[in-house]
Design a protein around this motif. Structure first.
Motif, mmCIF file in Angstrom:
data_model
loop_
_atom_site.group_PDB
_atom_site.id
_atom_site.type_symbol
_atom_site.label_atom_id
_atom_site.label_comp_id
_atom_site.label_asym_id
_atom_site.label_seq_id
_atom_site.Cartn_x
_atom_site.Cartn_y
_atom_site.Cartn_z
ATOM 1 N N HIS A 262 42.308 62.895 82.307
ATOM 2 C CA HIS A 262 43.040 64.029 81.852
ATOM 3 C C HIS A 262 44.115 64.492 83.082
ATOM 4 C CE1 HIS A 262 43.895 67.995 80.164
ATOM 5 N NE2 HIS A 262 43.747 68.545 81.698
ATOM 6 N N PRO B 19 52.742 65.538 82.796
ATOM 7 C CA PRO B 19 51.820 64.611 83.341
ATOM 8 C C PRO B 19 52.370 63.732 84.279
ATOM 9 C CG PRO B 19 51.868 64.356 81.036
ATOM 10 C CD PRO B 19 52.849 65.397 81.467
ATOM 11 N N THR C 174 47.097 62.006 82.707
ATOM 12 C CA THR C 174 47.793 61.952 81.588
ATOM 13 C C THR C 174 48.090 63.076 80.554
ATOM 14 O OG1 THR C 174 45.602 61.385 80.302
ATOM 15 C CG2 THR C 174 46.796 59.311 81.280
ATOM 16 N N LYS C 175 47.428 64.096 81.127
ATOM 17 C CA LYS C 175 47.601 65.226 80.083
ATOM 18 C C LYS C 175 47.919 66.617 80.828
ATOM 19 C CE LYS C 175 44.913 63.509 76.363
ATOM 20 N NZ LYS C 175 44.614 62.436 76.932
#
Length: 110
Positions: A70, A84, A73-74
């Motif tokens: 997370h 990100p 990537t987010k």
């Protein structure tokens, strides 16, 4: 690294020697010498570890890996314009394209 207990433990020193890694030390009380790692460690502590209790090593591995995924990537990062970090490091390729460099630029795929 600093000379914290996690780095002077005999088991860790043995592992470092076994894998052939050389240690680089920062001055005690100088977290600014290792700013990226200190920032990441603080975020991991604040966003994950302070709110979790792990009941097994496997549970810790799964939860930490999920958070790391997370985070990369987010989660928006202010230094990247609130995007990100992972998309900044991915080079997309056409399925038929080779990975050889054409010498037209340092990161150009040809």
């Amino acid at each position: 690294m600093d000379n914290g207990p996690e780095f002077i433990a005999e088991a860790v020193r043995g592992w470092i020697k076994a894998v052939g890694v050389k240690s680089a030390y920062i001055e005690p009380g100088s977290p600014w010498e290792n700013g990226y790692c200190e920032s990441f460690n603080g975020r991991m502590r604040d966003e994950l570890l302070n709110g979790e209790i792990f009941y097994s090593l496997r549970e810790a591995q799964i939860i930490i890996e999920s958070w790391r995924n997370h985070y990369n990537t987010k989660r928006p990062h202010s230094a990247l314009g609130y995007r990100p970090s992972a998309p900044e490091t991915i080079i997309s390729m056409d399925p038929g394209q080779s990975c050889t460099n054409t010498q037209t630029g340092p990161f150009k795929w040809g």
